[in-house]
Each structure stands twice: as C-alpha cells, then as structure tokens.
Design a protein around this motif. Structure first.
Motif, PDB file in Angstrom:
ATOM      1  N   ALA A 197       0.842  -1.207   0.000  1.00  0.00           N
ATOM      2  CA  ALA A 197       0.000   0.000   0.000  1.00  0.00           C
ATOM      3  C   ALA A 197       0.873   1.252   0.000  1.00  0.00           C
ATOM      4  CB  ALA A 197      -0.915  -0.008   1.218  1.00  0.00           C
ATOM      5  N   LEU A 198       1.964   1.221   0.777  1.00  0.00           N
ATOM      6  CA  LEU A 198       2.849   2.393   0.826  1.00  0.00           C
ATOM      7  C   LEU A 198       3.503   2.632  -0.530  1.00  0.00           C
ATOM      8  CD1 LEU A 198       4.446   1.742   4.319  1.00  0.00           C
ATOM      9  CD2 LEU A 198       3.167   3.792   3.690  1.00  0.00           C
ATOM     10  N   ARG A 199       3.923   1.551  -1.166  1.00  0.00           N
ATOM     11  CA  ARG A 199       4.535   1.682  -2.487  1.00  0.00           C
ATOM     12  C   ARG A 199       3.519   2.278  -3.482  1.00  0.00           C
ATOM     13  NH1 ARG A 199       9.320   1.722  -5.708  1.00  0.00           N
ATOM     14  NH2 ARG A 199       8.501   1.564  -7.793  1.00  0.00           N
ATOM     15  N   ARG A 200       2.286   1.782  -3.408  1.00  0.00           N
ATOM     16  CA  ARG A 200       1.242   2.311  -4.305  1.00  0.00           C
ATOM     17  C   ARG A 200       1.039   3.810  -4.081  1.00  0.00           C
ATOM     18  NH1 ARG A 200      -1.658  -2.070  -3.712  1.00  0.00           N
ATOM     19  NH2 ARG A 200      -2.847  -1.182  -1.970  1.00  0.00           N
ATOM     20  N   GLN A 201       1.043   4.199  -2.808  1.00  0.00           N
ATOM     21  CA  GLN A 201       0.857   5.629  -2.512  1.00  0.00           C
ATOM     22  C   GLN A 201       2.011   6.460  -3.069  1.00  0.00           C
ATOM     23  OE1 GLN A 201      -0.158   6.564   1.669  1.00  0.00           O
ATOM     24  NE2 GLN A 201      -0.896   4.484   1.786  1.00  0.00           N
ATOM     25  N   GLN A 202       3.221   5.911  -2.984  1.00  0.00           N
ATOM     26  CA  GLN A 202       4.366   6.638  -3.561  1.00  0.00           C
ATOM     27  C   GLN A 202       4.175   6.816  -5.062  1.00  0.00           C
ATOM     28  OE1 GLN A 202       7.865   4.377  -2.478  1.00  0.00           O
ATOM     29  NE2 GLN A 202       8.174   5.559  -0.613  1.00  0.00           N
ATOM     30  N   GLU A 203       3.726   5.739  -5.720  1.00  0.00           N
ATOM     31  CA  GLU A 203       3.516   5.825  -7.181  1.00  0.00           C
ATOM     32  C   GLU A 203       2.457   6.872  -7.502  1.00  0.00           C
ATOM     33  OE1 GLU A 203       4.642   1.125  -7.959  1.00  0.00           O
ATOM     34  OE2 GLU A 203       2.551   1.759  -8.028  1.00  0.00           O
ATOM     35  N   GLU A 204       1.378   6.868  -6.706  1.00  0.00           N
ATOM     36  CA  GLU A 204       0.283   7.823  -6.973  1.00  0.00           C
ATOM     37  C   GLU A 204       0.711   9.269  -6.744  1.00  0.00           C
ATOM     38  OE1 GLU A 204      -3.080   4.560  -5.682  1.00  0.00           O
ATOM     39  OE2 GLU A 204      -2.789   6.328  -4.415  1.00  0.00           O
ATOM     40  N   LEU A 205       1.669   9.436  -5.844  1.00  0.00           N
ATOM     41  CA  LEU A 205       2.119  10.795  -5.526  1.00  0.00           C
ATOM     42  C   LEU A 205       3.176  11.290  -6.510  1.00  0.00           C
ATOM     43  CD1 LEU A 205       1.292  12.601  -3.191  1.00  0.00           C
ATOM     44  CD2 LEU A 205       3.244  11.759  -1.910  1.00  0.00           C
ATOM     45  N   PHE A 206       4.147  10.429  -6.820  1.00  0.00           N
ATOM     46  CA  PHE A 206       5.292  10.897  -7.613  1.00  0.00           C
ATOM     47  C   PHE A 206       5.035  10.865  -9.125  1.00  0.00           C
ATOM     48  CE2 PHE A 206       8.042   9.137  -3.926  1.00  0.00           C
ATOM     49  CZ  PHE A 206       7.903  10.328  -3.228  1.00  0.00           C
ATOM     50  N   LEU A 207       4.316   9.826  -9.604  1.00  0.00           N
ATOM     51  CA  LEU A 207       4.231   9.678 -11.066  1.00  0.00           C
ATOM     52  C   LEU A 207       3.485  10.819 -11.766  1.00  0.00           C
ATOM     53  CD1 LEU A 207       4.044   5.793 -11.528  1.00  0.00           C
ATOM     54  CD2 LEU A 207       5.967   7.347 -11.944  1.00  0.00           C
ATOM     55  N   PRO A 208       2.392  11.367 -11.175  1.00  0.00           N
ATOM     56  CA  PRO A 208       1.779  12.523 -11.845  1.00  0.00           C
ATOM     57  C   PRO A 208       2.739  13.714 -11.948  1.00  0.00           C
ATOM     58  CG  PRO A 208       0.300  11.603 -10.192  1.00  0.00           C
ATOM     59  CD  PRO A 208       1.605  10.911 -10.027  1.00  0.00           C
ATOM     60  N   LEU A 209       3.573  13.897 -10.926  1.00  0.00           N
ATOM     61  CA  LEU A 209       4.547  15.003 -10.985  1.00  0.00           C
ATOM     62  C   LEU A 209       5.566  14.741 -12.090  1.00  0.00           C
ATOM     63  CD1 LEU A 209       5.148  15.483  -7.143  1.00  0.00           C
ATOM     64  CD2 LEU A 209       3.986  17.076  -8.669  1.00  0.00           C
ATOM     65  N   VAL A 210       5.990  13.477 -12.205  1.00  0.00           N
ATOM     66  CA  VAL A 210       6.933  13.106 -13.265  1.00  0.00           C
ATOM     67  C   VAL A 210       6.283  13.329 -14.632  1.00  0.00           C
ATOM     68  CG1 VAL A 210       8.141  11.143 -14.327  1.00  0.00           C
ATOM     69  CG2 VAL A 210       8.178  11.426 -11.843  1.00  0.00           C
ATOM     70  N   ALA A 211       5.008  12.947 -14.749  1.00  0.00           N
ATOM     71  CA  ALA A 211       4.319  13.077 -16.045  1.00  0.00           C
ATOM     72  C   ALA A 211       4.248  14.540 -16.482  1.00  0.00           C
ATOM     73  CB  ALA A 211       2.911  12.485 -15.943  1.00  0.00           C
ATOM     74  N   GLU A 212       4.028  15.418 -15.531  1.00  0.00           N
ATOM     75  CA  GLU A 212       3.983  16.858 -15.860  1.00  0.00           C
ATOM     76  C   GLU A 212       5.317  17.323 -16.424  1.00  0.00           C
ATOM     77  OE1 GLU A 212       2.864  19.777 -12.803  1.00  0.00           O
ATOM     78  OE2 GLU A 212       1.147  18.451 -12.408  1.00  0.00           O
ATOM     79  N   VAL A 213       6.390  16.936 -15.751  1.00  0.00           N
ATOM     80  CA  VAL A 213       7.726  17.353 -16.195  1.00  0.00           C
ATOM     81  C   VAL A 213       8.005  16.755 -17.571  1.00  0.00           C
ATOM     82  CG1 VAL A 213      10.197  17.275 -15.656  1.00  0.00           C
ATOM     83  CG2 VAL A 213       8.531  17.437 -13.810  1.00  0.00           C
ATOM     84  N   ARG A 214       7.651  15.482 -17.734  1.00  0.00           N
ATOM     85  CA  ARG A 214       7.894  14.799 -19.019  1.00  0.00           C
ATOM     86  C   ARG A 214       7.148  15.528 -20.148  1.00  0.00           C
ATOM     87  NH1 ARG A 214       7.024   9.102 -17.683  1.00  0.00           N
ATOM     88  NH2 ARG A 214       9.219   8.579 -17.444  1.00  0.00           N
ATOM     89  N   GLY A 215       5.904  15.902 -19.864  1.00  0.00           N
ATOM     90  CA  GLY A 215       5.095  16.609 -20.850  1.00  0.00           C
ATOM     91  C   GLY A 215       5.753  17.920 -21.241  1.00  0.00           C
ATOM     92  N   ARG A 216       6.220  18.652 -20.242  1.00  0.00           N
ATOM     93  CA  ARG A 216       6.857  19.956 -20.519  1.00  0.00           C
ATOM     94  C   ARG A 216       8.094  19.779 -21.371  1.00  0.00           C
ATOM     95  NH1 ARG A 216       5.983  21.553 -15.189  1.00  0.00           N
ATOM     96  NH2 ARG A 216       8.140  21.155 -14.609  1.00  0.00           N
ATOM     97  N   ARG A 217       8.902  18.747 -21.063  1.00  0.00           N
ATOM     98  CA  ARG A 217      10.161  18.561 -21.808  1.00  0.00           C
ATOM     99  C   ARG A 217       9.885  18.068 -23.223  1.00  0.00           C
ATOM    100  NH1 ARG A 217      14.289  19.787 -19.027  1.00  0.00           N
ATOM    101  NH2 ARG A 217      16.080  18.725 -19.901  1.00  0.00           N
ATOM    102  N   ARG A 218       8.777  17.295 -23.380  1.00  0.00           N
ATOM    103  CA  ARG A 218       8.432  16.811 -24.716  1.00  0.00           C
ATOM    104  C   ARG A 218       8.024  17.988 -25.604  1.00  0.00           C
ATOM    105  NH1 ARG A 218       4.831  12.416 -23.564  1.00  0.00           N
ATOM    106  NH2 ARG A 218       6.591  11.188 -22.905  1.00  0.00           N
ATOM    107  N   VAL A 219       7.238  18.891 -25.041  1.00  0.00           N
ATOM    108  CA  VAL A 219       6.793  20.068 -25.803  1.00  0.00           C
ATOM    109  C   VAL A 219       8.004  20.890 -26.225  1.00  0.00           C
ATOM    110  CG1 VAL A 219       5.562  22.270 -25.611  1.00  0.00           C
ATOM    111  CG2 VAL A 219       4.529  20.184 -24.714  1.00  0.00           C
ATOM    112  N   ALA A 220       8.973  21.032 -25.306  1.00  0.00           N
ATOM    113  CA  ALA A 220      10.170  21.822 -25.625  1.00  0.00           C
ATOM    114  C   ALA A 220      11.029  21.141 -26.681  1.00  0.00           C
ATOM    115  CB  ALA A 220      10.975  22.048 -24.354  1.00  0.00           C
ATOM    116  N   GLY A 221      10.880  19.785 -26.834  1.00  0.00           N
ATOM    117  CA  GLY A 221      11.582  19.018 -27.870  1.00  0.00           C
ATOM    118  C   GLY A 221      13.083  19.197 -27.819  1.00  0.00           C
TER     119      GLY A 221
END
Ligand code: HEM
Length: 475
Positions: free
Chosen positions: A200-224
C-alpha cells in the motif's frame, strides 16, 4: 462451549483469551522472523561485524572490488517493490547503478551547483525559524526544513510552491510512515499484514510521484530538441540513458524508487544528524556560546554558504556530532560471489562452509575507537581544531580511515558535500536565531533508538528557545 469460553476468559479474574492470542501471534512471528534491515545482513546466518579501522579501510577502499554489493534487505525501496525497481542504494553494481549514481553525484548534487541554491536554503530556513519560534517540535521542524530543500532540488522551486505546504507535508509524512512501517516489524504483526502495508505504501508513492513526473515529461516533450539542460533531479532522471544496457531510459518503477530515495534517505540522515548536534549544544552551553561568538563574528543577517568556510569551530562541532552520533549505524555489504577474496581481506574464515555472505562495518564503533579518539564518549569539538587528533580528517576515507559517517569506497554516500553543507548552514543559523536552553525540568537525554536504517535520539529533543533579543519559545 459457552462454559469453556467463559472459563478461558475469566479464569482467575484475568482475561486470558487476548493473552492466548498474543502468545500465539508472538510464537508465529518468531518462527517467521528472518534477519532484515538495519544492522542485519542478507546471508542465511548472522553478518560478520567489523569494528576495526584498518580492516575497514583495507576492505572498503583498498580492495573495494570485492565489496561492491549491498544486501537489498536493508534498502527501503527494494523491500517495498520486492526487488523489482532498484534505486542507487539497492542497485547491483553494474551499468544502471553507474548511470544513476553519476547522474546524482555529478548532476544536481555537484557541490558547485548545490552551493548556488541560496534561495532554496533561505526559504527552508524561514519556515524553520517561524515554526521553532512558534513552539513547533524540534525534530519535526528540522526534518521538514531539510525535506523542503531536497524537494526543491528534486522537483524545482515552481513545482514545490504549486504543491503548497500542506501537500508537501503529506509527501514528507508518507516517506516517514514508510520508514516507520519497516522499523516496527513488531512481534505481534503478522507478516502478511506487514506485506500488505508495504504494498500500500509503495502504491501511494507511485500515486504521488508519477503525476509530478508526467507533468515534467510533458513539458520537456513540448520543448523538444531545444529542452534546456536538466535543472532538477526529476528532469535529469527523465533525460538519463543507461549506457551499457541498450541506452534504455529509466523506467517509471525505478523513477519512483529513485525519487523516494532522494527525499527519504537524504532528508532523514541529515535531519537525524542535526537533532543530535543541537542536542549536544543544549547539553553543553559553553560550546554553544563558543560557536555563537564565531557565528556573530562573520557579520549580520543569514549566514550563507561563503561564510561557512570562515567558521572552523562550526565545522568542528558538526564533525564531532557525526563522529559521536553517526546517523547511519552501519555500512553493509553482501559478499556474494566475492566471498573467498573478501574473507581473505577481512581475515575471517568465510566461504567454505560459512553461513553468511553479509558484512556490517560498524560506524559508531569506528568513531569511538579509543586508539584514535582519546576519551571517545566525550563530546569535544576541539578534537577537530588545529593540533587535535581529528584535524584535517578526510571524510571520504581515501587516504586513511579515522571515522566514516558517510561510508567509504565506491559505494560511499554521494550526498556527502550536500549533507555537510546543510548541517553547517542550519546549525549556524539556528544558533544565530535562538539561544538553545534546556527545557525546564527536562534534561537532554542522549540515549539512542535503533530504527530501521537510522540511529535517532530515543526521546526527541525538547529545548527552550530564546529568540536572540526577543521572547521565549518553548518547543
Ligand atoms: C548527514 C547526511 C548524510 C549521511 C550521514 C549519510 C550517510 C550515508 C551512508 C553511511 C551511506 C552508505 C555508504 C556505504 O555503504 O559505504 C550512504 C549512502 C547513500 N546516500 Fe547518504 N548520507 C547523508 C546524506 C545524503 C543525501 C543528502 C543524499 C541525497 C540526497 C544521500 C544519498 C545517498 C545514496 C544515494 C547512497 C547510496 C550510494 C551507493 O550505493 O552508491 N545521502 N549515505
């Protein structure tokens, strides 16, 4: 039947059903217990304990090739992810470990980069002084300050201010709950329950960190192609390619483990060391006064990084704290395939018929070796001043090993410079902001508590903080 239950429940006026249940749970758990975590090894026997400085130096530094693996049973993320998603601490020696370690040490934690983060440190210090001034507990306040600094390095200042203090504190709590869950492998908790809690703790970490990672990934993809060089730890991890392993990118599972390690191990170690340091300064007002004279002599306002190099006594206080109370009690290695060679280095009959593949180098014992440190239990920063036995100590232990609070060899702590800088910065500014006095009727207790990975104060530090030139704040 009712009669039997009644007899069992009320025999001699004692409720024995709960007693029987607890006894059964105790015996069951005892049978299931395997060595794991702080102070234990991964072998099928007890670990070899090493408390000798020369042997430790020979093994970890001179013959480091035979001491490259760490038992994953001692690493939080490896336990939570059941060895599926490694971070630097848990990774086997190889291309992924090399890439991830170099990325951290030569990237965001490069000393020249960390030194420039004046704003990041000042924001954390502001919150810390505000909290302590309003009577918040010392331990929690110190931890949040260090956590905040690392969160900004990890996600960036913008992301952290967008998250807001409440969500940042929730992230901090999750990291701390994780450590606590591993510390309390208590006798009465069945192993299936602990396993589910960890999942459960691992799942919570994934739920917390991965959306933040996705935002950064999206920004860097747009910047190309024109994406700026990575400014934060997460950006650097997204850009990272593992040479020697098909130039692959870091997986999401690994990202979660790496972020959790950065925020967890990085913050806890520094915060624990800070609490020990402040406790000793409360216990020894004469040393605190000597430090304050040095702090005041460097000028007005917040002490910043360039000032620290002009403060030898401050450094001596921090070093003495790390010698006397290393927050990480032992450095662990799994001999694995190198067992025979390693056994030779250690001078122990390991290998043939040996029941262990784990070695623990005991950091507390090494720093309290009376042959090196006279009166080793005394808290005496003068040891590290000119003429003292600790003068010029090399924390990387490359040339010699006098103490090793950051470990040694190829797997020594890549956060050494960052940890030292944060300790010096916060100690100096806290001594400038407050007089740290003993809380009324509450003598500082330096008894230790052995947690999963860290040695903390058994009783959290309580002190009476007197703002310099202002009113008193009891914590
Ligand atoms: C006062 C602060 C700190 C202390 C006392 C400390 C102590 C240690 C120790 C004893 C080890 C084991 C070394 C070995 O096995 O030889 C270690 C490893 C490690 N530390 Fe630290 N640490 C501190 C701060 C930090 C910070 C700020 C970070 C990052 C944000 C960090 C990240 C790591 C990592 C990633 C490893 C694993 C290295 C590897 O396996 O290659 N530490 N630390």
């Amino acid at each position: 039947m009712d009669q039997l239950i009644s007899m069992l429940t009320h025999a001699s006026g004692i409720a024995i059903l709960p007693f029987l249940f607890l006894t059964a749970a105790f015996l069951l758990t005892l049978a299931q217990r395997r060595p794991s975590g702080g102070g234990q090894g991964a072998g099928n026997g007890r670990p070899i304990l090493v408390a000798d400085r020369a042997v430790s130096h020979r093994a970890l530094v001179q013959q480091s090739a035979a001491f490259l693996e760490r038992p994953t049973s001692a690493v939080v993320s490896a336990i939570l992810s059941r060895n599926r998603h490694y971070n630097i601490l848990s990774a086997p020696y190889g291309p992924y470990w090399r890439a991830a370690r170099r990325n951290m040490a030569a990237g965001v934690l490069q000393p020249s980069r960390v030194r420039l983060l004046h704003g990041t440190r000042a924001r954390a210090l502001g919150v810390l002084v505000r909290d302590l001034g309003s009577g918040a507990p010392v331990r929690e306040s110190l931890h949040f300050a260090v956590f905040r600094v690392l969160a900004e390095i990890c996600f960036g200042e913008g992301a952290v201010s967008e998250l807001g203090e409440a969500r940042l504190r929730a992230m901090e709590k999750l990291q701390q709950d994780t450590l606590r869950a591993l510390t309390s492998s208590s006798f009465i908790t069945p192993s299936w329950f602990r396993r589910r809690r960890r999942q459960a703790l691992r799942r919570q970490q994934e739920e917390l960190f991965l959306p933040l990672v996705a935002e950064v990934r999206g920004r860097r993809r747009v910047a190309g192609d024109v994406a700026a060089p990575a400014a934060t730890y997460v950006e650097s991890l997204i850009d990272l390619r593992v040479h020697g392993d098909g130039d692959r990118a870091v997986t999401d599972g690994e990202l979660v483990s790496l972020i959790s390690e950065f925020l967890g191990a990085g913050a806890e170690s520094t915060a624990v060391a800070l609490e020990w340091t402040m406790a000793n300064l409360v216990k020894h007002p004469n040393l605190q006064q000597k430090l304050r004279l040095e702090v005041d002599a460097v000028g007005e306002g917040v002490i910043e990084e360039p000032d620290l190099s002009r403060m030898p006594y401050l450094k001596a206080v921090v070093l003495e704290s790390l010698r006397r109370h290393p927050p990480v009690p032992s450095v662990e290695r799994d001999l694995g395939g190198g067992g025979e060679e390693a056994a030779g280095v250690l001078g122990v009959p390991c290998g043939t018929g040996a029941t262990t593949t784990a070695v623990n180098f005991l950091l507390g014992e090494l720093g309290r070796d009376p042959a090196m440190w006279p009166d080793p239990m005394a808290f005496d920063p003068e040891r590290f001043m000119p003429g003292g036995e600790g003068e010029g100590v090399d924390l990387t232990c490359t040339r010699e090993l006098r103490m090793m609070p950051f470990g040694a060899g190829r797997r020594m702590c890549p956060g050494l410079a960052t940890g030292m800088l944060h300790m010096e910065y916060f100690v100096a500014n806290l001594v400038r902001a407050f007089e740290w006095r003993q809380a009324d009727g509450d003598e500082v207790d330096l008894a230790e508590f052995q947690g999963f990975l860290f040695t903390t104060m058994r009783r959290p530090l309580r002190a009476r903080l007197v703002p310099r030139g202002g009113k008193t704040a009891a914590t």
